[in-house]
Design an enzyme around this catalytic site. Structure first.
Site, PDB file in Angstrom:
ATOM      1  N   ASP A  38      33.375  20.931 -20.894  1.00  0.00           N
ATOM      2  CA  ASP A  38      33.026  22.232 -21.474  1.00  0.00           C
ATOM      3  C   ASP A  38      32.217  22.113 -22.757  1.00  0.00           C
ATOM      4  O   ASP A  38      32.169  23.041 -23.540  1.00  0.00           O
ATOM      5  CB  ASP A  38      34.307  23.027 -21.759  1.00  0.00           C
ATOM      6  CG  ASP A  38      35.070  22.462 -22.945  1.00  0.00           C
ATOM      7  OD1 ASP A  38      35.105  21.231 -23.081  1.00  0.00           O
ATOM      8  OD2 ASP A  38      35.596  23.260 -23.735  1.00  0.00           O
ATOM      9  N   GLU A  39      31.582  20.991 -22.956  1.00  0.00           N
ATOM     10  CA  GLU A  39      30.996  20.738 -24.262  1.00  0.00           C
ATOM     11  C   GLU A  39      29.762  19.850 -24.143  1.00  0.00           C
ATOM     12  O   GLU A  39      29.793  18.862 -23.419  1.00  0.00           O
ATOM     13  CB  GLU A  39      32.071  20.004 -25.068  1.00  0.00           C
ATOM     14  CG  GLU A  39      31.994  20.163 -26.536  1.00  0.00           C
ATOM     15  CD  GLU A  39      33.102  19.357 -27.208  1.00  0.00           C
ATOM     16  OE1 GLU A  39      34.237  19.310 -26.675  1.00  0.00           O
ATOM     17  OE2 GLU A  39      32.825  18.756 -28.247  1.00  0.00           O
ATOM     18  N   ASP A  99      30.187  24.793 -26.984  1.00  0.00           N
ATOM     19  CA  ASP A  99      31.568  24.471 -26.660  1.00  0.00           C
ATOM     20  C   ASP A  99      32.243  25.729 -26.107  1.00  0.00           C
ATOM     21  O   ASP A  99      32.273  26.766 -26.764  1.00  0.00           O
ATOM     22  CB  ASP A  99      32.267  23.996 -27.949  1.00  0.00           C
ATOM     23  CG  ASP A  99      33.690  23.535 -27.697  1.00  0.00           C
ATOM     24  OD1 ASP A  99      34.058  23.344 -26.530  1.00  0.00           O
ATOM     25  OD2 ASP A  99      34.415  23.360 -28.692  1.00  0.00           O
TER      26      ASP A  99
HETATM   27 MG   LIG Z   1      36.090  23.840 -25.731  1.00  0.00          MG
END
Ligand SMILES: [Mg+2]
Length: 422
Positions: free
Chosen positions: A118-119, A23
């Site tokens: 983003d993960e 993350d």
């Molecule tokens: Mg994040």
């Protein structure tokens, strides 16, 4: 250990997964700081300008110190942090960076499930083979993400998806944390508030608290009561309280998707078109959840039906849609026009996906009458209220599960069986 120790050891034997959850730290804000170092160390709020309508998409850790957080109204953010730097998001750029980081991550995974720009979850069960090797991989992922892209991320390594996500949160930012076993997870979580469990939202936490259940330990000790009071969601809550989560990493890359849809096959055919319209509300919410997480919108809405005789039809309407209101409203109109015969399957979705170029930030949106926007949102709220009344359902605290599809099919099947005879 308590009476569950036998169950736990059985489950430990069955699930031997090694999962890394990666993350990025304050993703949008970090990208902006990377590209303009003069922003470093300042409270940076990405979303909208204080004079505009909008919400916080991401903010830097400096801004978080003032109590600013994502999804907060921009006006409230400004009240708390008037000297912050406010910017519009630049989704094109974030998507490019997202592709770059995911290319690095994918080098390590047998399967990768992207869950946001983003993960991602990486299944490294076979590519790593051991937690030691998975740890080396995770450190390499962090080092390469920093050297090749110039951004920090937090990683969690664990035996399950939930534990991996919990682990990546544990030492944020630039974090590294391992939860190797179910017992490690329980030891870490046991005295934390119920909200620390991923399936427990604000509403569910309130309900648990009203029963005097405040911590994970309380859930364990009063397992039976939670199961009785919370039904299917209770099963999920109690499982997680004991660290049980056997979900697999499911390969998913948003850029491969040309469309996003949700469909459901009924256990028995139905010719009840009021029920079908109700079902569209939940399907639309589920589609919306995925578009949001991946920053995508569709340029058309589809309705799919398979009739009892197996004939399938698809109807579509070219229209920009990224939210449940738009998807439901169009799908509902399409449903009105089809031939009314018993169906076995209904689905809706969006197609011609493109990235969300900060659509909320266009001049049109600023000039738009806020009341009109609110009214549009109210369609879904109103329809959910109708569904609750018609089927005796209570969506509070359960919508998350429906978004993620955990209980979507069961809820719809319940609706089919309990449609009131009027
Ligand atoms: Mg994040």
């Amino acid at each position: 250990m308590g009476p569950d120790s036998k169950d736990n050891s059985e489950i430990r034997d069955r699930m031997r997964q090694i999962i890394i959850h990666v993350d990025m730290d304050a993703f949008y804000a970090s990208v902006e700081v990377r590209d303009d170092p003069s922003l470093a160390g300042k409270p940076l709020i990405i979303g909208a300008l204080p004079t505009e309508r909008g919400v916080v998409a991401t903010c830097s850790y400096e801004a978080r110190k003032y109590g600013v957080h994502s999804a907060m109204n921009i006006k409230e953010a400004y009240r708390r942090c008037p000297h912050g730097i406010y910017m519009h998001p630049n989704f094109d750029k974030y998507r490019q960076v997202s592709e770059q980081i995911r290319r690095i991550w994918y080098d390590y995974a047998v399967k990768m499930e992207t869950i946001a720009l983003d993960e991602a979850y990486l299944d490294v069960t076979y590519s790593a083979g051991s937690f030691e090797r998975a740890g080396e991989m995770a450190r390499e992922i962090k080092a390469r993400t920093l050297s090749e892209v110039g951004l920090t991320c937090s990683v969690g390594i664990a035996y399950s998806k939930t534990a991996a996500k919990t682990a990546s949160e544990e030492k944020k930012p630039d974090g590294y944390f391992e939860i190797r076993t179910q017992q490690d997870f329980v030891d870490l979580m046991i005295d934390r508030k119920v909200r620390a469990l991923y399936t427990v939202g604000e509403k569910t936490a309130e309900k648990l608290n009203r029963l005097g259940i405040y911590t994970i330990r309380d859930i364990q000790e009063r397992k039976q009561e939670v199961l009785e009071r919370f039904g299917k969601h209770g099963q999920l809550i109690t499982d997680l309280a004991f660290g049980i989560d056997e979900r697999q990493v499911v390969e998913y890359k948003p850029e491969d998707a040309k469309s996003l849809s949700r469909e459901v096959t009924f256990q028995e055919d139905t010719g009840n078109y009021r029920l079908l319209d109700d079902v569209l509300v939940l399907l639309a919410l589920s589609v919306e959840n995925r578009t949001r997480r991946h920053g995508l919108h569709g340029n058309g809405v589809t309705l799919k039906l398979t009739y009892a005789d197996m004939q399938s039809i698809t109807r579509s309407k070219a229209i920009t849609a990224d939210n449940a209101e738009a998807i439901y409203t169009e799908a509902s109109k399409l449903l009105e026009k089809v031939e009314k015969r018993p169906v076995r399957l209904i689905g809706t979705g969006i197609y011609n996906l493109s990235g969300d170029e900060g659509r909320q930030m266009t001049l049109d949106d600023y000039l738009k009458d806020p009341a009109a926007d609110k009214q549009k949102q109210e369609i879904i709220v109103k329809r959910l209220g109708e569904l609750e009344a018609r089927y005796g359902l209570d969506f509070a605290g359960h919508l998350e599960d429906i978004y993620h599809g955990n209980t979507l099919h069961r809820t719809i099947e319940y609706m089919r069986k309990h449609f009131p005879n009027t």
